[in-house]
Design a protein around this motif. Structure first.
Motif, PDB file in Angstrom:
ATOM      1  N   LYS A  64      84.157  19.819  72.791  1.00  0.00           N
ATOM      2  CA  LYS A  64      83.476  20.641  71.780  1.00  0.00           C
ATOM      3  C   LYS A  64      84.382  20.890  70.583  1.00  0.00           C
ATOM      4  O   LYS A  64      83.941  20.864  69.420  1.00  0.00           O
ATOM      5  CB  LYS A  64      83.051  21.972  72.413  1.00  0.00           C
ATOM      6  N   GLN A 107      74.713  20.474  61.752  1.00  0.00           N
ATOM      7  CA  GLN A 107      74.776  21.228  63.002  1.00  0.00           C
ATOM      8  C   GLN A 107      73.967  20.532  64.092  1.00  0.00           C
ATOM      9  O   GLN A 107      74.368  20.495  65.264  1.00  0.00           O
ATOM     10  CB  GLN A 107      74.245  22.648  62.772  1.00  0.00           C
ATOM     11  N   ALA A 108      72.805  19.966  63.663  1.00  0.00           N
ATOM     12  CA  ALA A 108      71.988  19.228  64.635  1.00  0.00           C
ATOM     13  C   ALA A 108      72.724  17.992  65.140  1.00  0.00           C
ATOM     14  O   ALA A 108      72.676  17.668  66.332  1.00  0.00           O
ATOM     15  CB  ALA A 108      70.657  18.828  63.999  1.00  0.00           C
ATOM     16  N   ASP A 109      73.431  17.292  64.235  1.00  0.00           N
ATOM     17  CA  ASP A 109      74.228  16.131  64.649  1.00  0.00           C
ATOM     18  C   ASP A 109      75.344  16.556  65.592  1.00  0.00           C
ATOM     19  O   ASP A 109      75.663  15.853  66.566  1.00  0.00           O
ATOM     20  CB  ASP A 109      74.815  15.436  63.425  1.00  0.00           C
ATOM     21  N   ASP A 161      75.345  19.200  67.595  1.00  0.00           N
ATOM     22  CA  ASP A 161      74.743  19.525  68.901  1.00  0.00           C
ATOM     23  C   ASP A 161      74.327  18.254  69.644  1.00  0.00           C
ATOM     24  O   ASP A 161      74.473  18.170  70.872  1.00  0.00           O
ATOM     25  CB  ASP A 161      73.536  20.433  68.701  1.00  0.00           C
ATOM     26  N   LYS A 162      73.826  17.260  68.899  1.00  0.00           N
ATOM     27  CA  LYS A 162      73.412  16.004  69.519  1.00  0.00           C
ATOM     28  C   LYS A 162      74.615  15.283  70.112  1.00  0.00           C
ATOM     29  O   LYS A 162      74.549  14.727  71.221  1.00  0.00           O
ATOM     30  CB  LYS A 162      72.729  15.122  68.478  1.00  0.00           C
ATOM     31  N   LYS A 163      75.721  15.303  69.359  1.00  0.00           N
ATOM     32  CA  LYS A 163      76.937  14.653  69.845  1.00  0.00           C
ATOM     33  C   LYS A 163      77.427  15.322  71.126  1.00  0.00           C
ATOM     34  O   LYS A 163      77.827  14.648  72.085  1.00  0.00           O
ATOM     35  CB  LYS A 163      78.019  14.731  68.764  1.00  0.00           C
ATOM     36  N   THR A 188      75.562  16.951  73.226  1.00  0.00           N
ATOM     37  CA  THR A 188      74.579  16.651  74.282  1.00  0.00           C
ATOM     38  C   THR A 188      74.796  15.251  74.836  1.00  0.00           C
ATOM     39  O   THR A 188      74.662  15.018  76.048  1.00  0.00           O
ATOM     40  CB  THR A 188      73.155  16.793  73.727  1.00  0.00           C
ATOM     41  N   GLU A 189      75.141  14.298  73.951  1.00  0.00           N
ATOM     42  CA  GLU A 189      75.347  12.917  74.389  1.00  0.00           C
ATOM     43  C   GLU A 189      76.619  12.761  75.220  1.00  0.00           C
ATOM     44  O   GLU A 189      76.660  11.934  76.144  1.00  0.00           O
ATOM     45  CB  GLU A 189      75.411  11.995  73.168  1.00  0.00           C
ATOM     46  N   THR A 190      77.644  13.508  74.887  1.00  0.00           N
ATOM     47  CA  THR A 190      78.918  13.363  75.612  1.00  0.00           C
ATOM     48  C   THR A 190      78.983  14.197  76.882  1.00  0.00           C
ATOM     49  O   THR A 190      79.816  13.919  77.751  1.00  0.00           O
ATOM     50  CB  THR A 190      80.091  13.756  74.695  1.00  0.00           C
ATOM     51  N   GLN A 191      78.123  15.189  77.013  1.00  0.00           N
ATOM     52  CA  GLN A 191      78.177  16.054  78.191  1.00  0.00           C
ATOM     53  C   GLN A 191      77.909  15.306  79.498  1.00  0.00           C
ATOM     54  O   GLN A 191      78.594  15.555  80.500  1.00  0.00           O
ATOM     55  CB  GLN A 191      77.199  17.221  78.030  1.00  0.00           C
TER      56      GLN A 191
END
Length: 366
Positions: free
Chosen positions: A138, A232-234, A236-238, A240-243
């Motif tokens: 993060k 901010q959306a990008d 959060d997306k990043k 979400t993708e790495t989690q």
């Protein structure tokens, strides 16, 4: 049936062992059982290890079966090839490579089972590592978008500051012309004279500029805020993708590393336990005295060796004798021309008889 199976596992000669005492048979049954159950433990360990890799039961079971058969074959080979000798040092030297191999096998077998036994503790370590990785991820993602977000925030703050400054200017003009009208400042003449009109004109001009500035800056602020929302959306997306990658950090290597972070004493005892199991057939053969089976096996081996040595000596002697006879016969033939024809005939017969005799002897040897 079970008795014959364990004798088969021990690598002993079943027919030779049948003529031995019950005690001798029991010894090899115990050795065979140890070899078998070591293979069973190898199956469980390798199947679990591969299950953590593939997350599928059938490939794990298939590979576990192949691995257990490999371990079974190696253990059976190790036990069956150790021969009892007159000196313990010779036996131990003979068994040293096999003991080293057994140690390697024990370590390989024990590690996956250690992972299973300490699964809860390993999960705790992995959870801490995943949380740390999530925070670090993060932080890295936020740092990646930080410059753009900070730039947008600074530009929005600058646009708002321009509007605020202009509002303060308009308010100042408003207070100035009101004070002029009331006669409390400026010319201090009550009423709306020329100075008042000049000041209210400045106020109106500033008000129009403020309205225009607000309209333009609000549009720009809305655009900048939209860009910030997209950034901010990008972000959060990043995240979400790495989690899922972080959540999936529980493979075999990760669990082995987590196991190494736990206290080493329990793992050491488990490894020593499997080491004892794996080397027990070898140690049993080394420590046990020569038994009935060993004497019978030695008798068969020495008898075969003696027969082969004797046959080799007889063949060499036959060759030497035949050569000497041929040398003498042909020497006499060379000295007596009258006997040439007779000796040639007899020599031919002799060679034929020797050849037949040698062939018959070879057949009996086979």
């Amino acid at each position: 049936m079970l008795k014959q199976f364990f004798i088969l596992c021990s690598g002993a000669d079943n027919k030779l062992l049948e003529g031995c005492s019950e005690g001798e048979q029991t010894k090899y049954i115990g050795i065979g059982a140890t070899v078998f159950f070591t293979a069973v433990m190898a199956f469980i360990a390798s199947a679990y290890a591969l299950f953590t890799v593939f997350d599928s039961v059938y490939p794990a079971l298939l590979f576990g079966l192949v691995w257990s058969l490999l371990i079974f074959n190696l253990d059976r080979f190790i036990v069956s090839t150790i021969r009892k000798r007159d000196k313990f040092g010779s036996e131990f030297l003979q068994a040293t490579p096999r003991i080293i191999l057994a140690i390697i096998i024990a370590i390989v077998i024990s590690k996956p089972l250690e992972i299973k036994i300490f699964e809860k503790e390993i999960n705790t370590v992995l959870l801490k590592e995943k949380n740390a990785m999530a925070l670090e991820n993060k932080k890295e993602v936020a740092n990646y978008f930080k410059s753009d977000l900070d730039k947008n925030k600074a530009e929005i703050a600058s646009l708002k500051a321009d509007v605020t400054t202009k509002e303060q200017e308009v308010n100042t003009y408003y207070e100035t012309y009101i004070a002029e009208a009331e006669g409390t400042a400026g010319t201090k003449k009550l009423g709306k004279g020329p100075v008042f009109k000049e000041k209210i004109a400045k106020h109106d001009l500033a008000k129009r500029e403020l309205d225009s500035l607000q309209k333009n800056n609000l549009a720009k602020i809305a655009e900048k805020e939209q860009q910030s929302s997209l950034l901010q959306a990008d972000l959060d997306k990043k995240l979400t993708e790495t989690q899922p990658i972080i959540d999936g950090f529980d493979g075999l290597m990760a669990r082995i590393n987590a196991l190494n972070k736990l206290p080493s004493i329990p793992s050491l005892f488990i490894m020593l336990l499997f080491l004892a199991i794996e080397t027990s057939p070898i140690i049993a053969k080394l420590l046990s005295p020569k038994g009935e089976y060993d004497f019978k096996l030695e008798d068969l081996e020495t008898a075969l060796k003696a027969t082969l040595t004797q046959d080799k000596y007889q063949r060499e002697l036959l060759v030497k004798t035949s050569a000497a006879m041929h040398d003498k016969v042909y020497e006499d033939i060379a000295q007596d021309d009258n006997l040439y024809d007779l000796q040639r005939k007899k020599a031919t017969e002799l060679l034929e008889l020797q050849a037949h005799n040698f062939v018959e002897k070879q057949k009996r040897t086979l």
